[in-house]
Design a protein around this motif. Structure first.
Motif, short mmCIF file in Angstrom:
data_model
loop_
_atom_site.label_atom_id
_atom_site.label_comp_id
_atom_site.label_asym_id
_atom_site.label_seq_id
_atom_site.Cartn_x
_atom_site.Cartn_y
_atom_site.Cartn_z
N ARG A 89 5.22 -1.41 12.98
CA ARG A 89 6.52 -0.74 12.97
C ARG A 89 7.62 -1.74 12.67
N LEU A 90 8.45 -1.43 11.67
CA LEU A 90 9.51 -2.32 11.27
C LEU A 90 10.78 -2.11 12.09
N GLY A 91 10.84 -0.98 12.79
CA GLY A 91 12.04 -0.70 13.55
C GLY A 91 13.19 -0.30 12.65
N LYS A 92 14.40 -0.26 13.23
CA LYS A 92 15.56 0.12 12.45
C LYS A 92 15.98 -1.03 11.53
N PRO A 93 16.46 -0.71 10.33
CA PRO A 93 16.91 -1.78 9.42
C PRO A 93 18.14 -2.49 9.98
N ILE A 94 18.26 -3.79 9.66
CA ILE A 94 19.40 -4.56 10.14
C ILE A 94 20.57 -4.48 9.18
N PHE A 128 9.48 6.78 6.01
CA PHE A 128 8.04 6.73 6.29
C PHE A 128 7.64 5.39 6.88
N ILE A 129 8.13 4.27 6.29
CA ILE A 129 7.67 2.95 6.75
C ILE A 129 8.14 2.63 8.16
N GLN A 130 9.19 3.30 8.63
CA GLN A 130 9.65 3.06 9.99
C GLN A 130 8.75 3.71 11.02
N THR A 131 7.89 4.63 10.58
CA THR A 131 7.00 5.32 11.53
C THR A 131 5.60 4.74 11.55
N GLN A 132 5.31 3.79 10.65
CA GLN A 132 3.95 3.30 10.47
C GLN A 132 3.77 1.92 11.11
N LYS A 186 0.84 -1.20 0.00
CA LYS A 186 0.00 0.00 0.00
C LYS A 186 0.87 1.25 0.00
N TRP A 187 1.91 1.28 0.83
CA TRP A 187 2.77 2.47 0.90
C TRP A 187 3.57 2.65 -0.39
N VAL A 188 4.05 1.55 -0.98
CA VAL A 188 4.76 1.64 -2.26
C VAL A 188 3.87 2.28 -3.32
N ASN A 189 2.58 1.85 -3.37
CA ASN A 189 1.66 2.39 -4.36
C ASN A 189 1.31 3.84 -4.06
N GLU A 190 1.04 4.17 -2.80
CA GLU A 190 0.61 5.52 -2.46
C GLU A 190 1.74 6.53 -2.63
N LEU A 191 2.97 6.12 -2.36
CA LEU A 191 4.10 7.03 -2.48
C LEU A 191 4.76 6.97 -3.85
N THR A 192 4.13 6.19 -4.76
CA THR A 192 4.55 6.10 -6.17
C THR A 192 6.05 5.84 -6.33
N VAL A 193 6.52 4.78 -5.66
CA VAL A 193 7.94 4.42 -5.78
C VAL A 193 8.11 3.00 -6.32
N GLN A 222 1.91 11.61 7.91
CA GLN A 222 2.44 10.33 8.39
C GLN A 222 1.53 9.17 8.04
N LEU A 223 0.25 9.48 7.81
CA LEU A 223 -0.70 8.46 7.39
C LEU A 223 -0.79 8.37 5.87
N GLY A 224 0.01 9.18 5.17
CA GLY A 224 -0.05 9.20 3.71
C GLY A 224 -1.27 9.91 3.18
N VAL A 225 -1.82 10.85 3.96
CA VAL A 225 -3.06 11.55 3.60
C VAL A 225 -2.79 13.04 3.47
N ALA A 226 -3.16 13.63 2.34
CA ALA A 226 -3.03 15.07 2.13
C ALA A 226 -4.31 15.77 2.60
N VAL A 227 -4.22 17.09 2.77
CA VAL A 227 -5.36 17.90 3.22
C VAL A 227 -5.65 18.95 2.15
N GLU A 228 -6.91 19.02 1.68
CA GLU A 228 -7.33 19.99 0.67
C GLU A 228 -8.52 20.75 1.22
N ARG A 229 -8.38 22.06 1.33
CA ARG A 229 -9.43 22.86 2.00
C ARG A 229 -10.69 23.01 1.14
N HIS A 230 -10.54 23.50 -0.08
CA HIS A 230 -11.71 23.77 -0.92
C HIS A 230 -11.49 23.16 -2.29
N ALA A 231 -11.58 21.85 -2.37
CA ALA A 231 -11.33 21.15 -3.63
C ALA A 231 -12.35 21.51 -4.69
#
Length: 432
Positions: free
Chosen positions: A81-86, A74-78, A23-30, A260-269
């Motif tokens: 939690r995956l924690g620090k990479p090994i 980003f993925i370390q905060t969600q 989900k994060w890979v798709n949402e962050l387009t990487v 941090q949730l991968g959500v943007a905020v738009e006031r008057h779309a």
């Protein structure tokens, strides 16, 4: 370009963890830089502990591309939690104890639902029905909610695949209507030819003072996180007639930072979209041009509410139903004007354009006290303009039938929005 595998020690359900990372890979387009993942073959530390390795592409002797670095931060905060990479590894260093690589694209295809195989889904620009719905509203809402979850897991796909998923979920609406609804609500977009769809970014949109609504992809984890953050301020509101996924609304004036949730905020779309829209003439010029050899077609032209036979084509502007001669030939709907030639587009938009050029300004009625706009059903606007109305409330229009005809009724419409749309659509606005 070198492929590197970043390792993590994980706890939890293996497929659920991969689903979240997908989900994060798709949402962050990487996905072009973070294409795959693998896990160890066996779990020796317990049934819910395992090592996971996320592959990424990196130029040799160069730092991580900025968006890839942001992805790993980003993925370390969600949660989970995956924690620090090994550490970072080459494939040969971990090949003895990990399984086969799993492509994120392939994994997303098998999340939640397995679609039925339907070889021919039809024409995405075929006639859209204006008929009412027959299913129980609650049942239809739940089915549309499940379809949105399925689409969110896939991130993108073909029109035919969506048609298969709709059939698998037993949604009684036509796939064209379903896709139009999801676009109106800001959940997804479609390609120019209608053959493919993709999810829009997750966004919360202000619809009223003190109220925002979630658009774009969603899953149960995101919904739960928003409920926890806003406690008793969330609600899920069914769409009118159950004709779409429920609106997830949050009663707040300030959603804060949801990045941090991968959500943007738009006031008057709604107003931002209206300002960006072209005039109806420029919209018509941007429609897909279609070369037609009229010698192999029969033609009917929209007159009032019906398509009438026209015999020999005389170059008259209007909305046409054309069909190849012979048996089992599928009809197509095109707009013709001498200065444009033959143009293809969404059905309701072509009908609006034809009526506007035949009958003059498009009628509508505005109730300024209740912030409601009434649009005659046969004058339904082109979809991209209608979307501005729907984004004002996060809800689809209701339908009202009376002695004066059938109307689409949109709520939470501000005078400023209507003033932006009136010259673009050549509207004739009456007061309620």
């Amino acid at each position: 370009m070198t492929r590197v595998y970043r390792g993590y020690r994980c706890k939890g359900d293996r497929e659920e963890v991969i689903q979240r990372i997908t989900k994060w890979v798709n949402e962050l387009t990487v996905r072009d830089r973070v294409p795959r993942v693998c896990t160890e073959r066996s779990v020796g530390r317990g049934p819910r502990e395992f090592y996971l390795f996320v592959a990424f592409e990196q130029e040799e002797n160069e730092p991580l591309e900025d968006r890839v670095a942001k992805f790993f931060d980003f993925i370390q905060t969600q949660p989970p939690r995956l924690g620090k990479p090994i550490g970072d590894f080459q494939r040969q260093e971990i090949s003895k104890f990990v399984g086969q690589d799993l492509h994120f694209e392939e994994f997303s295809r098998r999340l939640r639902y397995n679609p039925l195989v339907v070889p021919d889904a039809g024409d995405p620009f075929d006639k859209e029905g204006d008929e009412g719905l027959s299913l129980d509203e609650l049942e239809l809402t739940q089915q549309c909610d499940r379809l949105l979850l399925w689409m969110s897991a896939h991130a993108e796909g073909a029109f035919a695949t969506l048609d298969s998923a709709r059939r698998a979920l037993r949604i009684g609406m036509d796939t064209r209507s379903v896709l139009r609804t999801l676009r109106l609500l800001g959940h997804c977009e479609s390609s120019r030819d209608g053959s493919r769809w993709s999810m829009a970014p997750s966004t919360v949109i202000q619809v009223d003072e003190g109220c925002i609504v979630l658009a774009g992809p969603r899953d149960e984890s995101l919904i739960q996180e928003l409920r926890q953050r806003f406690r008793d301020k969330t609600e899920q509101v069914p769409q009118p007639s159950g004709a779409g996924p429920s609106a997830f609304r949050i009663r707040t004036d300030d959603p804060g930072d949801l990045s941090q949730l991968g959500v943007a905020v738009e006031r008057h779309a709604d107003r931002a979209l209206a300002r960006a829209l072209p005039s109806i003439d420029h919209w018509a010029k941007a429609l897909e041009s279609v070369p037609i050899d009229l010698g192999s077609f029969t033609l009917q032209r929209l007159s009032g509410d019906n398509f009438d036979d026209v015999g020999a084509f005389r170059g008259e502007p209007g909305f046409y139903r054309i069909q190849r001669t012979g048996t089992n030939a599928r009809a197509s709907y095109l707009y013709y004007a001498p200065e444009l030639g033959w143009r293809r587009g969404e059905w309701a938009g072509l009908r609006f354009l034809a009526r506007l050029r035949e009958f003059g300004p498009a009628p509508c009625t505005f109730d300024a006290r209740k912030y409601r706009l009434f649009v005659p059903l046969e004058w339904r606007w082109p979809e991209i303009y209608e979307r501005a109305l729907v984004l004002s409330s996060g809800l689809l229009p209701t339908r009202e039938d009376n002695g004066n005809g059938s109307w689409l009724v949109y709520g939470s419409i501000e005078q400023e929005l209507l003033e932006l749309l009136q010259p673009r659509l050549e509207l004739e606005v009456q007061d309620a």
